[in-house]
Design an enzyme around this catalytic site. Structure first.
Site, short mmCIF file in Angstrom:
data_model
loop_
_atom_site.label_atom_id
_atom_site.label_comp_id
_atom_site.label_asym_id
_atom_site.label_seq_id
_atom_site.Cartn_x
_atom_site.Cartn_y
_atom_site.Cartn_z
N GLY A 89 0.84 -1.18 0.00
CA GLY A 89 0.00 0.00 0.00
C GLY A 89 0.88 1.23 0.00
CE LYS A 90 5.49 4.59 -0.06
NZ LYS A 90 6.34 3.84 0.82
#
Ligand code: NAD
Length: 402
Positions: A89-90
């Protein structure tokens, strides 16, 4: 290249070239003067097959939808490489945090968390610090989430301060994995770490901790740099004293224990055994790659080699330990923080360090096994092959919905 080595189905590889979900937001936040400012913000969730999405939150003017998507994929491969049970994720907010007061940053962070709330959670997606965010922002995210959810869920975010549920050893974790990766690579290449000379570009969290731990392990740190320039002492710098000097003055340059000062470019091509880029992405381009002298490069920074430089170094038989292994200590100890949060039980720093060593050494061995079995040109392709096989297997086992 890794997909070709692993001989994977094109459909699965295509699927793993795209995130599963990207949230794009416009935040409206009241400023100290009463005006309202709008902020572009994102969260990308790459692949959920191996576990909850996991990755940092970046505050920077260059944050964009594509950057966040790419970095979320990078995290998915990093988590798979070191075998922590997370997908990538980011997230990010497009802003320059230096232009805002602490109160404004707190309101921006809380507005962002309010919008992320349906997507995050300790079993869904677990943010962490990234560029320009740290313990303070993670504590705000935790508090906002817990208040709105009317619960206690410290594992919703990692990289927290110790008193708010953070882990011992988290601050040092990235530098520690860089040291472990360097030690393992030296052993594999039959080089004596205690005889090795080391140059480190970037003397922040990752670079300065790696320097101290390598110094402790017997290596000689002959040059370090930051954005002010590089300091050199062929007989070895005192890594702690140099750090103290940077703490006092804001720069490594001017340190009295150095015998000379050179430019950052000169540091990268110095005659040393080990080179550790620990500053920025794309620090080593094709031109520099033609003239580096180190026989081992350990990537503390994310993406410090351009693709051209990577190819040149591979052709020159320079061993490169890839970022998705070398700097994975950060996400590995984030995983330990989450495990401790869920158990409501804190580990000692020694236990954190011992477990981190086990994860990094095992990942290094997995990389070498793939390197030898597939007979690939470099460690990076080997590590990506391991990560990709894990991601593909979990994605295939999850199956597709009718
Ligand atoms: P940091 O901000 O603490 O340190 C960065 C250092 O690089 C500073 O000393 C800065 O002066 C120096 N620098 C900046 N521009 C430079 C230049 N042009 N030449 C030489 N030095 C320069 O950051 P950090 O947390 O140590 O992160 C460094 C790298 O490691 C980044 O690529 C980051 O993504 C990566 N990384 C960090 C962590 C972590 O847990 N800290 C985890 C994974 C990856």
């Amino acid at each position: 290249m890794a997909a070709e080595v692993a001989d994977l189905d094109d459909d699965v590889v295509d699927r793993l070239s795209h995130p599963e979900r990207v949230l794009e937001l416009t935040l409206s936040v009241e400023m100290d003067d009463g005006s309202v400012e709008l902020f572009e913000a994102y969260r990308s969730q790459f692949n959920g097959a191996r576990g909850p999405y996991k990755g940092g939150i970046r505050y920077h003017p260059a944050v964009s939808r594509n950057e966040v998507k790419a970095l979320s994929g990078w995290m998915a491969y990093k988590c798979a490489a070191v075998n922590v049970p997370y997908g990538g994720g980011k997230g990010g907010i497009k802003l320059n945090p230096a232009s805002y007061s602490a109160g404004e940053l707190e309101r921006i962070t809380r507005a962002y968390t309010k919008e992320l709330r349906p997507l995050i959670g300790e079993d869904r997606d677990i943010p962490a610090p990234d560029v320009n965010t740290g313990q303070r922002e993670m504590n705000w995210i935790k508090d906002t989430y817990e208040t709105l959810e009317r619960t206690t869920e410290p594992g919703v975010v990692t990289g927290k301060a110790i008193e708010s549920g953070g882990s011992a050893g988290r601050v040092e974790a990235t530098g520690r994995s860089v040291m472990l990766a360097t030690r393992e690579a030296c052993a594999y290449l039959d080089r004596d770490l205690t005889e090795a000379t080391v140059a480190i570009q970037g003397y922040g969290n990752a670079g300065s901790v790696a320097a101290r731990l390598l110094d402790d392990a017997g290596a000689s740190i002959v040059a370090v740099s930051d954005s002010s320039g590089a300091i050199v002492n062929e007989d070895g710098l005192d890594s702690e004293a140099a750090k103290q000097h940077k703490r006092n003055t804001g720069a490594v340059t001017g340190y009295e224990g150095a015998t000379s000062e050179v430019s950052n470019e000169e540091l990268l091509t110095m005659d040393v055994d080990v080179l550790i880029p620990a500053a920025l992405e794309n620090a080593i381009d094709a031109e520099i790659a033609e003239s580096t002298a180190a026989e081992l490069i350990v990537e503390a920074a994310n993406g410090p080699l351009t693709p051209d430089a990577d190819e040149i170094l591979s052709d020159r038989d320079v061993a490169v330990v890839p970022d998705i292994l070398a700097n994975a200590g950060g996400v590995t100890v984030s995983y330990f923080e989450w495990v401790q949060n869920r158990q409501r039980f804190s580990w000692t720093e020694q236990k954190v360090n011992d477990e981190l060593e086990r994860y990094i050494v095992e990942a290094f061995e997995d990389m070498i096994e793939a390197y030898e079995r597939h007979d690939v040109p470099n460690f990076r392709i080997a590590m990506y092959t391991v990560a990709l096989e894990r991601l593909v297997q979990a994605t295939a086992e999850a199956g597709t919905w009718p």
